[in-house]
Design a protein around this motif. Structure first.
Motif, PDB file in Angstrom:
ATOM      1  N   PHE A   1      11.596   1.195  -0.708  1.00  0.00           N
ATOM      2  CA  PHE A   1      11.030   0.060   0.016  1.00  0.00           C
ATOM      3  C   PHE A   1       9.524   0.242   0.051  1.00  0.00           C
ATOM      4  N   ILE A   2       8.848  -0.886  -0.042  1.00  0.00           N
ATOM      5  CA  ILE A   2       7.396  -0.929  -0.188  1.00  0.00           C
ATOM      6  C   ILE A   2       6.823  -1.671   1.008  1.00  0.00           C
ATOM      7  N   THR A   3       5.743  -1.170   1.563  1.00  0.00           N
ATOM      8  CA  THR A   3       5.183  -1.779   2.768  1.00  0.00           C
ATOM      9  C   THR A   3       3.702  -2.091   2.596  1.00  0.00           C
ATOM     10  N   ASN A   4       3.245  -3.097   3.350  1.00  0.00           N
ATOM     11  CA  ASN A   4       1.809  -3.320   3.432  1.00  0.00           C
ATOM     12  C   ASN A   4       1.217  -2.362   4.468  1.00  0.00           C
ATOM     13  N   GLU A   5      -0.067  -2.441   4.679  1.00  0.00           N
ATOM     14  CA  GLU A   5      -0.732  -1.472   5.547  1.00  0.00           C
ATOM     15  C   GLU A   5      -0.195  -1.531   6.979  1.00  0.00           C
ATOM     16  N   LYS A   6       0.020  -2.759   7.480  1.00  0.00           N
ATOM     17  CA  LYS A   6       0.515  -2.907   8.854  1.00  0.00           C
ATOM     18  C   LYS A   6       1.883  -2.266   9.019  1.00  0.00           C
ATOM     19  N   ALA A   7       2.796  -2.579   8.123  1.00  0.00           N
ATOM     20  CA  ALA A   7       4.154  -2.052   8.238  1.00  0.00           C
ATOM     21  C   ALA A   7       4.219  -0.548   7.989  1.00  0.00           C
ATOM     22  N   SER A   8       3.328  -0.050   7.132  1.00  0.00           N
ATOM     23  CA  SER A   8       3.379   1.370   6.763  1.00  0.00           C
ATOM     24  C   SER A   8       3.055   2.287   7.948  1.00  0.00           C
TER      25      SER A   8
ATOM     26  N   SER B   1       0.783  -1.236   0.000  1.00  0.00           N
ATOM     27  CA  SER B   1       0.000   0.000   0.000  1.00  0.00           C
ATOM     28  C   SER B   1       0.817   1.291   0.000  1.00  0.00           C
ATOM     29  N   LYS B   2       2.082   1.252   0.433  1.00  0.00           N
ATOM     30  CA  LYS B   2       2.874   2.482   0.551  1.00  0.00           C
ATOM     31  C   LYS B   2       4.277   2.273   0.019  1.00  0.00           C
ATOM     32  N   VAL B   3       4.876   3.377  -0.470  1.00  0.00           N
ATOM     33  CA  VAL B   3       6.240   3.361  -0.995  1.00  0.00           C
ATOM     34  C   VAL B   3       7.051   4.465  -0.345  1.00  0.00           C
ATOM     35  N   PHE B   4       8.318   4.170  -0.044  1.00  0.00           N
ATOM     36  CA  PHE B   4       9.277   5.214   0.329  1.00  0.00           C
ATOM     37  C   PHE B   4      10.400   5.161  -0.702  1.00  0.00           C
TER      38      PHE B   4
END
Length: 390
Positions: A255-262, A89-92
């Motif tokens: 790095f790309i994260t799912n909702e929990k990690a984001s 869901s998210k990218v940095f």
């Protein structure tokens, strides 16, 4: 042209390159080489690809860099493509693979901190792995030869035997905040993870509320025949580190994260001056568009099968190859002879390859390599086999 001003940190070949087109690269004397190093799996579209040149030309004339105090059109476009093609869901955005690993490790540590368990800060990593040369990435790299001269490294890390499920279970508990795994160990010798091992890691992360991190810096972005490597293994990580082929030769990582990690990182926790700059993001978008919509990734499985078949024929013919391994166009040739000497012989014949692990030579052609170009490289490889068995 003096070379004395460049720090002595690489064992460079005695060659200076000045231009490249597709899978071919040319030195200052005009000698042609077939480039199956591809900037170590970076130049996924070969050299001087028109889509990359167009993106750099057009974007550099509009906007190259702004601060991350502001949004820019291009990083939003690139993020949308990455998320659309993943289960996340998210990218940095950052600038390199090592930075992408550092960010992923910080996400895991912060996730552990937010759990309320003050001891939840242990990061597990694999023996024989490689994640980069900064202190954090080096601390979770399972090869002492890279680590010894820089100790003490960061604390709170534990090594696990790669593909050893029992050792993984033995080292996993409620104090683990994250585990980092390469789906295929690149520098370590082109060693694929067992699906059962990855599945066990996923189950343990869920059980103990830890984050599963995949380092896809070398094996991701199409090289295995899917945009993300994890899709070839059927195990979804919480965090993915990517770089190299993401920019096709232009520096960019993420790095790309799912909702929990984001949810772990908030403003002030992490940053990157150049990360997500408009120029790098525009190039990344051009590269991913070629890989996906341009049909490059769709052709990988066929090329991989062809290359492996031909290499196995050479194995049977010359008896110098132990094993042909790897997936997609991340291919390792395990040799009964010195891989360094073999690499040097390839270089003299006009073929660029690179070693990995104790006995492996890697073939990392551009992902848009053609079958005739594979045949050219295979002929040069066979010439080397003839030389060393004569």
């Amino acid at each position: 042209m003096s070379k004395d001003n460049i720090m002595n940190t690489y064992g460079r070949f005695d060659v200076t390159f000045e231009k490249g087109i597709g899978s071919k690269i040319y030195d200052i004397n005009g000698k042609e080489y077939i480039d199956f190093v591809s900037g170590v799996a970076t130049n996924c579209l070969g050299h001087s690809h028109p889509a990359i040149i167009k993106a750099i030309t057009e974007q550099s004339s509009k906007l190259m860099h702004i601060s991350n105090y502001y949004w820019n059109t291009e990083h939003s476009k690139l993020a949308e493509i990455l998320i659309k093609n993943s289960d996340h869901s998210k990218v940095f955005f950052c600038n390199s693979g090592t930075e992408a690993v550092e960010g992923a490790l910080k996400v895991a540590r912060k996730h552990g901190k937010l759990s309320g368990n003050l001891n939840k800060n242990i990061l597990l990593y694999m023996d024989n792995s490689f994640h980069g040369r900064t202190f954090g990435a080096l601390s979770v790299t399972g090869q002492p030869k890279y680590q010894n001269d820089f100790r003490p490294l960061i604390s709170g890390v534990k090594e696990v035997k790669f593909n050893d499920i029992e050792d993984l279970k033995k080292n996993f508990d409620e104090n683990v905040c994250g585990i980092i795994i390469e789906p295929i160990q690149g520098e370590g010798g082109i060693n694929p993870a067992d699906v059962k091992f990855l599945e066990t890691a996923r189950v343990l992360c869920d059980k103990f509320d830890a984050l599963l991190i995949f380092d896809e810096i070398q094996c991701g972005m199409g090289r295995l025949g899917s945009l993300f490597a994890y899709k070839k293994f059927g195990v979804i990580p919480d965090v993915i580190s990517i770089a190299k082929a993401l920019g096709g030769g232009f520096p960019i990582g993420a790095f790309i994260t799912n909702e929990k990690a984001s949810k772990a990182l908030v403003p002030g926790d992490h940053g990157s001056t150049f990360g997500g700059n408009p120029l790098g993001s525009a190039v990344g978008t051009a590269v991913l568009t070629e890989l996906t919509d341009g049909g490059v990734i769709a052709s990988i499985d066929e090329k991989s099968a062809y290359l492996k078949e031909k290499l196995n024929s050479l194995k049977d013919k010359y008896g110098v190859i132990n094993e042909v391994k790897g997936m997609g166009l991340l291919i390792g040739i395990s040799l009964k002879t010195s891989p360094k000497e073999f690499m040097n012989a390839c270089f003299k014949n006009g073929l660029l390859v690179v070693t990995a692990g104790a006995d492996v030579v890697r073939l990392l052609p551009p992902l848009n390599v053609t079958i005739p170009e594979l045949d050219e490289a295979l002929k040069l490889l066979e010439d080397v086999f003839k030389e060393i068995t004569a």
